[in-house]
Design a protein around this motif. Structure first.
Motif, PDB file in Angstrom:
ATOM      1  N   GLN A  76       0.883  -1.161   0.000  1.00 51.57           N
ATOM      2  CA  GLN A  76       0.000   0.000   0.000  1.00 51.57           C
ATOM      3  C   GLN A  76       0.918   1.206   0.000  1.00 51.57           C
ATOM      4  O   GLN A  76       1.533   1.524   1.019  1.00 51.57           O
TER       5      GLN A  76
ATOM      6  N   CYS B 145      -4.035  -0.697  -3.452  1.00 54.49           N
ATOM      7  CA  CYS B 145      -3.213  -1.817  -3.001  1.00 54.49           C
ATOM      8  C   CYS B 145      -2.670  -2.540  -4.234  1.00 54.49           C
ATOM      9  O   CYS B 145      -3.428  -2.787  -5.186  1.00 54.49           O
TER      10      CYS B 145
ATOM     11  N   PHE C 245      -8.787 -11.640  -1.739  1.00 52.46           N
ATOM     12  CA  PHE C 245      -8.312 -10.355  -1.253  1.00 52.46           C
ATOM     13  C   PHE C 245      -9.324  -9.778  -0.262  1.00 52.46           C
ATOM     14  O   PHE C 245     -10.532  -9.916  -0.452  1.00 52.46           O
TER      15      PHE C 245
ATOM     16  N   TRP D  57     -10.099  -6.476   2.778  1.00 54.69           N
ATOM     17  CA  TRP D  57      -9.774  -5.204   3.401  1.00 54.69           C
ATOM     18  C   TRP D  57     -10.201  -5.262   4.859  1.00 54.69           C
ATOM     19  O   TRP D  57     -11.292  -5.742   5.191  1.00 54.69           O
TER      20      TRP D  57
ATOM     21  N   VAL E 138     -15.063  -2.844  -3.476  1.00 58.11           N
ATOM     22  CA  VAL E 138     -13.696  -3.236  -3.780  1.00 58.11           C
ATOM     23  C   VAL E 138     -13.634  -3.612  -5.255  1.00 58.11           C
ATOM     24  O   VAL E 138     -14.507  -4.321  -5.764  1.00 58.11           O
TER      25      VAL E 138
ATOM     26  N   SER F 177      -8.515  -1.848  -5.277  1.00 61.54           N
ATOM     27  CA  SER F 177      -8.798  -0.587  -4.619  1.00 61.54           C
ATOM     28  C   SER F 177     -10.079  -0.708  -3.811  1.00 61.54           C
ATOM     29  O   SER F 177     -10.958  -1.515  -4.128  1.00 61.54           O
ATOM     30  N   LEU F 178     -10.161   0.110  -2.789  1.00 64.10           N
ATOM     31  CA  LEU F 178     -11.350   0.189  -1.946  1.00 64.10           C
ATOM     32  C   LEU F 178     -11.925   1.592  -2.084  1.00 64.10           C
ATOM     33  O   LEU F 178     -11.212   2.576  -1.864  1.00 64.10           O
TER      34      LEU F 178
ATOM     35  N   CYS G  39      -4.941  -3.809   3.410  1.00 66.28           N
ATOM     36  CA  CYS G  39      -5.239  -4.726   2.325  1.00 66.28           C
ATOM     37  C   CYS G  39      -4.570  -6.058   2.670  1.00 66.28           C
ATOM     38  O   CYS G  39      -3.471  -6.079   3.249  1.00 66.28           O
TER      39      CYS G  39
END
Lengths: 114, 113
Positions: free
Chosen positions: B6, B23, B33, B35, B64, B74-75, B90
Protein backbone atom coordinates in the motif's frame (compact mmCIF):
# COMPACT_ATOMS: atom_id res chain seq x y z
CA UNK A 1 -20.09 -13.61 22.81
CA UNK A 2 -16.55 -12.46 23.68
CA UNK A 3 -14.89 -13.39 20.36
CA UNK A 4 -11.08 -13.42 20.63
CA UNK A 5 -9.67 -12.40 24.01
CA UNK A 6 -6.01 -11.49 24.49
CA UNK A 7 -4.21 -10.96 27.77
CA UNK A 8 -2.38 -8.95 28.92
CA UNK A 9 -3.10 -5.73 27.03
CA UNK A 10 0.25 -4.19 27.92
CA UNK A 11 3.54 -5.59 29.20
CA UNK A 12 7.07 -4.37 29.71
CA UNK A 13 9.77 -7.04 29.75
CA UNK A 14 13.44 -6.85 30.44
CA UNK A 15 15.90 -8.33 27.96
CA UNK A 16 16.25 -12.05 28.55
CA UNK A 17 12.96 -12.47 30.39
CA UNK A 18 10.25 -14.76 29.09
CA UNK A 19 6.48 -14.52 29.02
CA UNK A 20 3.36 -16.06 27.54
CA UNK A 21 0.77 -14.08 25.63
CA UNK A 22 -2.63 -15.63 26.10
CA UNK A 23 -5.29 -15.97 23.41
CA UNK A 24 -8.72 -17.55 23.82
CA UNK A 25 -11.65 -17.71 21.41
CA UNK A 26 -15.18 -18.87 22.17
CA UNK A 27 -16.44 -19.23 18.59
CA UNK A 28 -15.30 -22.83 18.09
CA UNK A 29 -13.01 -21.71 15.29
CA UNK A 30 -10.57 -24.25 13.94
CA UNK A 31 -7.92 -21.85 12.67
CA UNK A 32 -5.93 -19.54 14.92
CA UNK A 33 -3.08 -17.14 14.17
CA UNK A 34 -0.51 -14.92 15.83
CA UNK A 35 0.58 -11.74 14.07
CA UNK A 36 2.87 -8.92 15.08
CA UNK A 37 2.61 -5.36 13.88
CA UNK A 38 5.58 -3.03 13.90
CA UNK A 39 5.18 0.74 13.31
CA UNK A 40 4.51 1.53 9.65
CA UNK A 41 4.44 -2.13 8.78
CA UNK A 42 1.70 -4.56 7.99
CA UNK A 43 0.91 -7.55 10.12
CA UNK A 44 3.49 -10.34 9.94
CA UNK A 45 2.45 -13.93 10.65
CA UNK A 46 4.38 -15.57 13.50
CA UNK A 47 2.65 -18.94 13.95
CA UNK A 48 -0.68 -20.46 13.07
CA UNK A 49 -2.75 -23.52 13.87
CA UNK A 50 -5.36 -25.36 11.81
CA UNK A 51 -6.73 -27.28 14.78
CA UNK A 52 -5.94 -28.62 18.22
CA UNK A 53 -2.54 -30.30 18.29
CA UNK A 54 -1.41 -28.82 14.97
CA UNK A 55 0.81 -25.76 14.65
CA UNK A 56 3.07 -24.36 11.95
CA UNK A 57 5.51 -21.52 11.42
CA UNK A 58 4.65 -18.30 9.67
CA UNK A 59 6.94 -15.61 8.24
CA UNK A 60 8.69 -14.55 11.47
CA UNK A 61 8.73 -17.47 13.96
CA UNK A 62 12.22 -17.03 15.44
CA UNK A 63 12.18 -16.34 19.17
CA UNK A 64 8.64 -17.62 19.65
CA UNK A 65 6.86 -20.87 20.43
CA UNK A 66 3.22 -21.90 20.42
CA UNK A 67 1.01 -24.76 21.49
CA UNK A 68 -2.59 -25.68 20.74
CA UNK A 69 -3.85 -28.20 23.27
CA UNK A 70 -7.49 -27.13 22.96
CA UNK A 71 -9.65 -25.57 20.25
CA UNK A 72 -10.14 -22.46 22.39
CA UNK A 73 -6.59 -21.56 23.44
CA UNK A 74 -3.51 -20.62 21.44
CA UNK A 75 -0.80 -19.16 23.71
CA UNK A 76 2.35 -17.54 22.30
CA UNK A 77 5.55 -18.00 24.28
CA UNK A 78 8.49 -15.60 24.13
CA UNK A 79 11.76 -17.04 25.39
CA UNK A 80 14.73 -14.75 26.07
CA UNK A 81 13.00 -11.51 25.11
CA UNK A 82 14.94 -9.14 22.83
CA UNK A 83 14.33 -5.46 21.92
CA UNK A 84 13.46 -6.60 18.37
CA UNK A 85 10.36 -8.26 19.84
CA UNK A 86 8.94 -4.91 20.89
CA UNK A 87 5.71 -4.85 18.92
CA UNK A 88 1.94 -5.12 19.07
CA UNK A 89 0.80 -8.73 18.95
CA UNK A 90 -2.56 -9.77 17.55
CA UNK A 91 -4.25 -13.12 17.84
CA UNK A 92 -6.91 -14.04 15.27
CA UNK A 93 -9.21 -16.92 14.46
CA UNK A 94 -11.52 -18.11 11.70
CA UNK A 95 -13.92 -21.00 11.28
CA UNK A 96 -12.46 -22.64 8.20
CA UNK A 97 -12.82 -22.69 4.46
CA UNK A 98 -11.62 -19.63 2.59
CA UNK A 99 -11.45 -16.16 4.04
CA UNK A 100 -14.79 -15.05 2.70
CA UNK A 101 -15.92 -13.87 6.11
CA UNK A 102 -12.54 -12.73 7.31
CA UNK A 103 -10.59 -13.32 10.46
CA UNK A 104 -11.74 -12.22 13.90
CA UNK A 105 -8.94 -10.39 15.71
CA UNK A 106 -8.32 -9.77 19.35
CA UNK A 107 -7.60 -6.26 20.59
CA UNK A 108 -3.86 -6.85 20.82
CA UNK A 109 -1.04 -6.99 23.35
CA UNK A 110 1.44 -4.13 23.32
CA UNK A 111 4.84 -5.48 24.38
CA UNK A 112 7.92 -3.41 25.12
CA UNK A 113 11.29 -5.08 25.72
CA UNK A 114 13.84 -2.86 27.48
CA UNK B 1 9.96 -9.24 -0.22
CA UNK B 2 6.78 -7.22 0.27
CA UNK B 3 4.16 -9.10 -1.74
CA UNK B 4 1.33 -6.75 -0.84
CA UNK B 5 2.00 -3.03 -0.93
CA UNK B 6 0.00 0.00 0.00
CA UNK B 7 2.07 2.88 -1.30
CA UNK B 8 0.11 5.66 0.36
CA UNK B 9 0.74 5.80 4.12
CA UNK B 10 -2.02 8.38 4.52
CA UNK B 11 -5.05 9.87 2.79
CA UNK B 12 -7.17 12.84 3.79
CA UNK B 13 -10.64 13.53 2.32
CA UNK B 14 -13.63 15.72 3.07
CA UNK B 15 -16.78 14.29 4.55
CA UNK B 16 -19.21 13.27 1.83
CA UNK B 17 -16.54 12.83 -0.83
CA UNK B 18 -15.13 9.58 -2.16
CA UNK B 19 -12.16 7.87 -0.53
CA UNK B 20 -10.05 5.61 -2.73
CA UNK B 21 -7.47 3.37 -1.10
CA UNK B 22 -5.09 1.44 -3.32
CA UNK B 23 -3.21 -1.82 -3.00
CA UNK B 24 -0.77 -3.62 -5.31
CA UNK B 25 0.43 -7.20 -5.14
CA UNK B 26 3.16 -9.19 -6.82
CA UNK B 27 2.19 -12.81 -6.19
CA UNK B 28 0.06 -14.03 -9.10
CA UNK B 29 -1.03 -17.01 -6.98
CA UNK B 30 -3.09 -14.80 -4.68
CA UNK B 31 -6.74 -15.62 -5.27
CA UNK B 32 -8.57 -13.94 -2.40
CA UNK B 33 -8.31 -10.35 -1.25
CA UNK B 34 -9.67 -8.64 1.83
CA UNK B 35 -9.77 -5.20 3.40
CA UNK B 36 -9.59 -4.64 7.15
CA UNK B 37 -10.19 -1.48 9.13
CA UNK B 38 -8.31 -0.75 12.34
CA UNK B 39 -9.02 1.84 15.01
CA UNK B 40 -6.34 2.75 17.59
CA UNK B 41 -5.96 0.27 20.44
CA UNK B 42 -8.24 -2.24 18.71
CA UNK B 43 -7.69 -5.26 16.54
CA UNK B 44 -8.35 -5.11 12.78
CA UNK B 45 -11.97 -5.63 11.73
CA UNK B 46 -12.95 -7.38 8.53
CA UNK B 47 -14.56 -4.98 6.06
CA UNK B 48 -15.01 -6.55 2.63
CA UNK B 49 -13.48 -9.23 0.44
CA UNK B 50 -13.27 -10.27 -3.19
CA UNK B 51 -12.43 -13.47 -4.96
CA UNK B 52 -10.14 -13.42 -7.98
CA UNK B 53 -12.98 -14.67 -10.18
CA UNK B 54 -14.72 -11.32 -9.69
CA UNK B 55 -13.69 -7.77 -10.51
CA UNK B 56 -16.05 -5.95 -8.16
CA UNK B 57 -17.78 -6.49 -4.85
CA UNK B 58 -20.06 -4.01 -3.16
CA UNK B 59 -21.34 -3.74 0.39
CA UNK B 60 -23.20 -0.57 1.23
CA UNK B 61 -20.83 2.38 1.02
CA UNK B 62 -17.85 0.12 0.39
CA UNK B 63 -16.81 -1.25 -3.00
CA UNK B 64 -13.70 -3.24 -3.78
CA UNK B 65 -12.37 -3.39 -7.34
CA UNK B 66 -9.88 -5.97 -8.55
CA UNK B 67 -7.73 -5.61 -11.67
CA UNK B 68 -5.92 -8.92 -12.01
CA UNK B 69 -3.89 -7.99 -15.06
CA UNK B 70 -2.46 -4.99 -13.21
CA UNK B 71 -2.29 -6.88 -9.88
CA UNK B 72 -4.10 -3.99 -8.30
CA UNK B 73 -7.10 -3.59 -6.06
CA UNK B 74 -8.80 -0.59 -4.62
CA UNK B 75 -11.35 0.19 -1.95
CA UNK B 76 -13.88 2.94 -2.61
CA UNK B 77 -15.84 4.51 0.23
CA UNK B 78 -18.77 6.67 -0.85
CA UNK B 79 -19.78 8.88 0.83
CA UNK B 80 -16.93 9.14 3.32
CA UNK B 81 -17.86 9.79 6.96
CA UNK B 82 -15.72 10.99 9.89
CA UNK B 83 -16.26 7.59 11.55
CA UNK B 84 -14.41 6.01 8.63
CA UNK B 85 -11.17 7.57 9.89
CA UNK B 86 -8.95 4.56 10.62
CA UNK B 87 -6.05 2.56 9.24
CA UNK B 88 -7.06 0.35 6.33
CA UNK B 89 -5.13 -2.82 5.58
CA UNK B 90 -5.24 -4.73 2.33
CA UNK B 91 -4.63 -8.49 2.63
CA UNK B 92 -4.29 -11.38 0.21
CA UNK B 93 -4.12 -15.14 0.33
CA UNK B 94 -3.47 -18.14 -1.87
CA UNK B 95 -5.12 -21.48 -1.36
CA UNK B 96 -1.85 -23.39 -1.50
CA UNK B 97 -0.48 -21.46 1.50
CA UNK B 98 -3.16 -22.80 3.78
CA UNK B 99 -5.10 -19.61 3.27
CA UNK B 100 -2.81 -17.53 5.43
CA UNK B 101 -3.12 -13.79 4.91
CA UNK B 102 -0.35 -11.49 3.70
CA UNK B 103 -0.95 -7.89 4.73
CA UNK B 104 0.01 -4.56 3.26
CA UNK B 105 1.52 -1.79 5.39
CA UNK B 106 -1.76 0.04 5.86
CA UNK B 107 -3.13 3.46 4.89
CA UNK B 108 -4.29 5.98 7.48
CA UNK B 109 -7.55 7.50 6.24
CA UNK B 110 -8.68 10.79 7.78
CA UNK B 111 -12.13 12.07 6.91
CA UNK B 112 -12.51 15.73 7.79
CA UNK B 113 -15.93 17.11 8.79
Amino acid sequence: NAGVTQTPKFRILKIGQSMTLQCTQDMNHNYMYWYRQDPGMGLKLIYYSVGAGITDKGEVPNGYNVSRSTTEDFPLRLELAAPSQTSVYFCASRKGGREKYGYTFGSGTRLTVV
Amino acid sequence: DQQVKQNSPSLSVQEGRISILNCDYTNSMFDYFLWYKKYPAEGPTFLISISSIKDKNEDGRFTVFLNKSAKHLSLHIVPSQPGDSAVYFCAASEETSGSRLTFGEGTQLTVNP
